[in-house]
Structures are given as C-alpha cells and as structure tokens.
Design an enzyme around this catalytic site. Sequence first.
Site, short mmCIF file in Angstrom:
data_model
loop_
_atom_site.label_atom_id
_atom_site.label_comp_id
_atom_site.label_asym_id
_atom_site.label_seq_id
_atom_site.Cartn_x
_atom_site.Cartn_y
_atom_site.Cartn_z
N HIS A 170 4.89 -28.18 -5.22
CA HIS A 170 4.84 -29.44 -5.98
C HIS A 170 3.81 -30.35 -5.32
O HIS A 170 3.83 -30.51 -4.10
CB HIS A 170 6.23 -30.10 -5.99
CG HIS A 170 6.28 -31.37 -6.76
ND1 HIS A 170 6.29 -31.42 -8.14
CD2 HIS A 170 6.30 -32.67 -6.35
CE1 HIS A 170 6.33 -32.68 -8.53
NE2 HIS A 170 6.34 -33.46 -7.47
N MET A 230 4.28 -24.62 -15.57
CA MET A 230 4.53 -25.95 -16.12
C MET A 230 5.73 -26.01 -17.06
O MET A 230 5.84 -26.92 -17.86
CB MET A 230 3.27 -26.45 -16.84
CG MET A 230 2.03 -26.47 -15.97
SD MET A 230 2.25 -27.37 -14.41
CE MET A 230 2.04 -29.04 -14.98
N ARG A 231 6.61 -25.05 -17.00
CA ARG A 231 7.81 -25.11 -17.84
C ARG A 231 9.01 -25.45 -16.95
O ARG A 231 9.18 -24.89 -15.86
CB ARG A 231 8.09 -23.77 -18.54
CG ARG A 231 6.95 -23.23 -19.35
CD ARG A 231 6.45 -24.17 -20.40
NE ARG A 231 7.47 -24.51 -21.40
CZ ARG A 231 7.32 -25.46 -22.31
NH1 ARG A 231 6.23 -26.20 -22.31
NH2 ARG A 231 8.26 -25.71 -23.19
N GLU A 239 -2.63 -27.13 -0.77
CA GLU A 239 -1.69 -26.19 -1.41
C GLU A 239 -2.09 -24.75 -1.08
O GLU A 239 -1.24 -23.90 -0.78
CB GLU A 239 -1.69 -26.38 -2.92
CG GLU A 239 -1.09 -27.69 -3.38
CD GLU A 239 -1.06 -27.79 -4.90
OE1 GLU A 239 -0.86 -26.78 -5.58
OE2 GLU A 239 -1.24 -28.91 -5.39
N THR A 274 16.07 -25.29 -7.11
CA THR A 274 17.49 -25.44 -7.47
C THR A 274 17.51 -25.99 -8.90
O THR A 274 16.47 -26.38 -9.42
CB THR A 274 18.17 -26.47 -6.53
OG1 THR A 274 17.48 -27.72 -6.66
CG2 THR A 274 18.13 -25.98 -5.09
N GLY A 308 -4.20 -20.57 -12.02
CA GLY A 308 -3.64 -19.65 -11.04
C GLY A 308 -4.31 -19.65 -9.68
O GLY A 308 -4.27 -18.66 -8.95
N SER A 309 -4.91 -20.77 -9.28
CA SER A 309 -5.57 -20.79 -7.96
C SER A 309 -4.58 -20.57 -6.83
O SER A 309 -4.89 -19.88 -5.85
CB SER A 309 -6.34 -22.09 -7.77
OG SER A 309 -5.48 -23.19 -7.61
N ASN A 310 -3.36 -21.10 -6.97
CA ASN A 310 -2.35 -20.85 -5.93
C ASN A 310 -1.93 -19.38 -5.93
O ASN A 310 -1.74 -18.78 -4.88
CB ASN A 310 -1.13 -21.75 -6.15
CG ASN A 310 -1.32 -23.14 -5.56
OD1 ASN A 310 -1.30 -23.30 -4.34
ND2 ASN A 310 -1.53 -24.12 -6.39
N LEU A 332 12.71 -25.04 -15.92
CA LEU A 332 13.67 -23.94 -16.03
C LEU A 332 15.09 -24.51 -15.94
O LEU A 332 15.36 -25.38 -15.12
CB LEU A 332 13.43 -22.92 -14.93
CG LEU A 332 12.06 -22.21 -15.00
CD1 LEU A 332 11.77 -21.46 -13.71
CD2 LEU A 332 12.00 -21.28 -16.21
C1 GRF Z 1 -2.27 -27.94 -9.66
O1 GRF Z 1 -2.41 -29.27 -10.12
C2 GRF Z 1 -1.32 -27.91 -8.52
O2 GRF Z 1 -1.25 -29.17 -7.88
C3 GRF Z 1 0.00 -27.60 -9.12
O3 GRF Z 1 -0.26 -26.87 -10.32
C4 GRF Z 1 -1.62 -27.14 -10.75
C5 GRF Z 1 -2.38 -25.89 -11.10
O4 GRF Z 1 -2.33 -25.03 -10.00
N1 GRF Z 1 0.79 -26.80 -8.19
P1 GRF Z 1 -2.95 -23.53 -10.09
O5 GRF Z 1 -4.43 -23.66 -9.88
O6 GRF Z 1 -2.64 -23.00 -11.49
O7 GRF Z 1 -2.28 -22.78 -8.99
#
Ligand code: GRF
Length: 198
Positions: free
Chosen positions: A111, A92-93, A176, A143, A13-15, A95
């Site tokens: 992405h 990572m699923r 990102e 989309t 969840g860093s983003n 949809l």
């Molecule tokens: C990272 O590899 C990023 O490139 C992609 O999802 C992965 C995990 O991101 N968007 P996060 O740290 O869980 O946000």
Amino acid sequence: MTKRVAIFISGGGSNMVRLVEDMQAGNHAGEPVLVLANDINADGLTKAKALGVPTAVVDHRPFKGDRAAFEAALQAVLDQVQPDIICLAGFMRVLTEGFVAPWEGKMLNIHPSLLPKYKGLHTHARALEAGDREHGCTVHLVTPALDDGPILGQAHVPVLEGDTPDDLAARVLVQEHRLYPAVLRRFAAGDMRPIMLP
Ligand code: GRF
C-alpha cells in the site's frame, strides 16, 4: 519446501516484475506460479509472459458488482494453481471477507502510504494536503478490514517542497520495488519479522 506464489495485478505490474525477478534470482523460498489480472488489457500480463510465468485473467466487469461471483471465479483459478502465498501488487479490487478469510496469514499487499496513515485511495495527495514531511509504503498481511493487517515492512521517502502527487507516487514506487521483494523473500522463508527500510 518451496512456497508457490501467485501475484494479483490490475495494471502495469511493476511490483510483480520485481517480485518475480527476485524469486528467479535464486536462493529464494518462493517460486512464481501465477500472475492473475482482473483486466485482460493489464500491461503486466505481457511482462509476466516474458518472464515465463503462467498468467490468468478474471475480468471483474461481467460480474457487474456481484463481488461474491467474481471472487468465486478467482478462487476457481486458485484451486487449479494451489498457491501457498498470494501477493496483491497494484491490485485495485477490494476483496470481501469471504474471499480473504481462508487466505489470512498467506496474503500480502503493498500500500502506498505509511500505514496506518492514509488507508484507501489518493494517499499521496492526502499526505501532501496534510503537510507531511515524510511518506512511504507498507507491505502488510491482508485481513478483511481494508489496508489494516499486521505490518511486514515499511519504506520511507521525504516529501519535498513543491512535490505533486505524481512526484510523490514516483518516489514511493521506487521504494515499493525495494521493499516488496525484501519482505516476500523473508516471508516465504517463514520469517515474519518486519523489515523497516530507511
Ligand atoms: C502503484 O501506484 C503502487 O503505488 C500501488 O499500485 C500502483 C501500480 O503498481 N501499489 P504496479 O506498477 O502495477 O505494481
């Protein structure tokens, strides 16, 4: 009117953290109302709680590949929370169209490639294999087609001699964390102009 933002995660969840922190910094049209994970062990859930954001888990595994049932469970949570915007952030699923269609125009994803190049997985290895000198990340509207919606922003990184996929992933992730908050801040304010970070 403040836009209610739900963020979907699968892992660290860093983003998500950067999106929430930017919304909490103020002068932002969005407010974080939910962090939802498809894995109860997602480390991002702890980070969301520490930031004071309500969390939910809809584990995909009990649905054993029944995507429609999993997505109905997702939607049931969303019916309670009533978000205006959904941000997929390391979610990572895949949809299906059934889930995405009602959210089209309100759902964003980040992405790790310069779309339309390298849709799908293993983007960093593919860029290296192709000998690309430049790589990066893209925020786009979701989309039904995978990694294919209108682009809302991109950030670029150089590919350096000797880079491994992990080196590239780490360099892209830094971008990102710059790009996604900038795009969400503009998108929540109703501005769809793409943001291209150097
Ligand atoms: C990272 O590899 C990023 O490139 C992609 O999802 C992965 C995990 O991101 N968007 P996060 O740290 O869980 O946000």
